[in-house]
Scaffold this active site. Structure first.
Site, short mmCIF file in Angstrom:
data_model
loop_
_atom_site.label_atom_id
_atom_site.label_comp_id
_atom_site.label_asym_id
_atom_site.label_seq_id
_atom_site.Cartn_x
_atom_site.Cartn_y
_atom_site.Cartn_z
N GLU A 260 0.84 -1.20 0.00
CA GLU A 260 0.00 0.00 0.00
C GLU A 260 0.87 1.25 0.00
OE1 GLU A 260 -2.96 -0.19 3.08
OE2 GLU A 260 -3.87 -1.98 2.24
N HIS A 278 -7.87 1.83 1.07
CA HIS A 278 -7.89 1.53 2.51
C HIS A 278 -8.78 2.54 3.26
CE1 HIS A 278 -5.39 -0.65 5.81
NE2 HIS A 278 -6.59 -0.30 6.28
P1 NAD Z 1 -11.61 -9.57 15.15
O1 NAD Z 1 -10.36 -9.91 15.90
O2 NAD Z 1 -12.79 -9.14 15.92
O3 NAD Z 1 -12.04 -10.79 14.21
C1 NAD Z 1 -11.10 -11.55 13.50
C2 NAD Z 1 -11.62 -12.97 13.47
O4 NAD Z 1 -10.75 -13.74 12.66
C3 NAD Z 1 -11.65 -13.62 14.86
O5 NAD Z 1 -12.95 -14.09 15.17
C4 NAD Z 1 -10.67 -14.77 14.75
O6 NAD Z 1 -11.08 -15.91 15.47
C5 NAD Z 1 -10.71 -15.03 13.25
N1 NAD Z 1 -9.57 -15.79 12.77
C6 NAD Z 1 -8.32 -15.86 13.31
N2 NAD Z 1 -7.57 -16.72 12.59
C7 NAD Z 1 -8.35 -17.20 11.61
C8 NAD Z 1 -8.16 -18.11 10.54
N3 NAD Z 1 -6.97 -18.74 10.37
N4 NAD Z 1 -9.18 -18.35 9.71
C9 NAD Z 1 -10.37 -17.74 9.88
N5 NAD Z 1 -10.64 -16.88 10.87
C10 NAD Z 1 -9.63 -16.60 11.72
O7 NAD Z 1 -11.16 -8.44 14.10
P2 NAD Z 1 -12.11 -7.40 13.35
O8 NAD Z 1 -12.17 -6.14 14.15
O9 NAD Z 1 -13.35 -8.08 12.91
O10 NAD Z 1 -11.19 -7.07 12.08
C11 NAD Z 1 -11.06 -7.99 11.03
C12 NAD Z 1 -9.99 -7.52 10.05
O11 NAD Z 1 -10.37 -6.26 9.48
C13 NAD Z 1 -8.60 -7.29 10.66
O12 NAD Z 1 -7.63 -7.71 9.73
C14 NAD Z 1 -8.52 -5.77 10.79
O13 NAD Z 1 -7.20 -5.29 10.81
C15 NAD Z 1 -9.26 -5.37 9.53
N6 NAD Z 1 -9.79 -3.99 9.52
C16 NAD Z 1 -9.66 -3.30 8.35
C17 NAD Z 1 -10.19 -2.03 8.26
C18 NAD Z 1 -10.04 -1.23 7.00
O14 NAD Z 1 -9.84 -0.05 7.08
N7 NAD Z 1 -10.16 -1.84 5.84
C19 NAD Z 1 -10.83 -1.46 9.37
C20 NAD Z 1 -10.96 -2.21 10.55
C21 NAD Z 1 -10.43 -3.50 10.60
C1 MLT Z 2 -7.56 -0.93 11.11
O1 MLT Z 2 -6.84 -1.91 11.25
O2 MLT Z 2 -8.20 -0.44 12.05
C2 MLT Z 2 -7.70 -0.36 9.77
O3 MLT Z 2 -6.80 -0.79 8.87
C3 MLT Z 2 -8.08 1.04 9.71
C4 MLT Z 2 -7.06 2.10 9.64
O4 MLT Z 2 -6.41 2.40 10.61
O5 MLT Z 2 -6.93 2.69 8.59
#
Ligand code: NAD
Ligand code: MLT
Length: 310
Positions: A260, A278
């Protein structure tokens, strides 16, 4: 005692105000690793989003650091092992942007199904091509949610309101827990076979790196749609691009990339691929939530207490 806090990625003003009531705050964004290393020794705490790479070299130079706060969920831009070795507390704010990322996922799913970005670009070019942009309905389709955590569960609930059948894979969630959400838990192999749309919501870890790859795509339904609003690297971008080009995958929507910003991703040139830079957590509400959470945890740690999300 007066503390110095460095905020090295943009942080919502609400968080800055909380910090300023307790310590000195410097906001310096866009620093290179060497620039960060040259100043980090002055600070008791560091607050980042995803832009700053907090490497082992940075942590090594952080002579009096007590706290590194990540204003968001994923801590993959922080060398947490190096921080732990140095006794630095690393905290995140995993709840504040859950709904923002969920709503972004739904927006991506519908954009993909109804080809909105391409239709928008076409009309703005002066075209009127109604037959070119035939879509598909989500009604009665099967959504496969990989990773049934905070965001996965919220996505499932919204998809159910579209009358989708939702199945999920998560090694840490029991079938009984899934059933409480009206979701059938299954193996990832079965999920790949039955889903019309697959959305990934796991962290990027060894077990999830390239979980979607050429071999797993081959087991999916023809015409499957794939969404990644979690972390770049869960999907092998080259394999996905090949599968979109061959028609095996009808389309993909990606908010996150292996690199990224993505400079070389083969997905960027493809019509049936919707991309955003993102933006999952980029709502006013989410940024306020995570900034407040990370600022309060910073103060708690500097006062000698514990952080809520370590
Ligand atoms: P979370 O920790 O609540 O949920 C993640 C889930 O993945 C958990 O339930 C865990 O048991 C599961 N997991 C772990 N290993 C696994 C595997 N091998 N196979 C399948 N499932 C598995 O996290 P969340 O808050 O739901 O966030 C999920 C993802 O989204 C993270 O990677 C986070 O960084 C990302 N995220 C991205 C953005 C963005 O801006 N695009 C924003 C927020 C979060
Ligand atoms: C996160 O992990 O919370 C996301 O990637 C969001 C961000 O900080 O941009």
């Amino acid at each position: 005692m007066s503390y110095n806090v460095l905020v090295s990625d943009p942080l919502a003003e609400e968080g800055i105000e909380i910090l300023k009531n307790f310590c000195n705050v410097d906001e310096k964004t866009g620093l290179s690793e060497d620039e960060l290393i040259s100043i980090i020794g002055n600070y008791d705490a560091l607050i980042v989003r995803s832009g700053t790479e907090v490497t082992a070299r940075v942590i090594e130079a952080a002579a009096k650091m007590k706290y590194i706060g990540r204003a968001g969920a994923g801590v993959d831009n922080i060398d947490t092992d190096a921080a732990t070795r140095k006794g630095i507390i690393v905290a995140n704010a995993p709840e504040g942007n859950t709904l923002a990322a969920t709503e972004h996922t739904m927006a991506m799913m519908l954009s993909l199904a109804r080809r909105i970005p391409s239709a928008n670009a076409s009309l703005k070019k002066g075209e009127w091509k109604r037959s070119k942009f035939m879509g598909v309905e989500m009604n009665e389709k099967t959504l496969g949610v990989v990773g049934f955590g905070r965001i996965g569960r919220e996505v499932a609930q919204r998809a159910q309101s579209f009358n989708m059948r939702v199945v999920a894979y998560d090694p840490f969630i029991t079938p009984e827990r899934g059933a409480q959400f009206g979701v059938e838990m299954m193996s990832v192999e079965d999920l790949f076979k039955v889903a019309d749309v697959i959305t990934v919501h796991t962290p990027l870890i060894k077990e999830t790196k390239h979980l979607v790859n050429a071999a797993s795509i081959a087991t999916m339904k023809d015409g499957v749609r794939i969404i990644n609003c979690a972390r770049g690297g869960i999907i092998d971008e080259k394999a996905l691009a090949d599968a979109v080009l061959s028609g095996k995958v009808a389309g993909a929507a990606l908010d996150v990339f292996e690199e990224e910003p993505p400079t070389e991703s083969p997905l960027l040139g493809l019509d049936n691929v919707v991309v955003t830079p993102h933006l999952g957590a980029s709502t006013v509400e989410a940024q306020k939530n995570v900034a407040i959470s990370i600022a309060h945890q910073c103060i708690d740690v500097l006062k000698g207490g514990a952080a809520k999300y370590v």
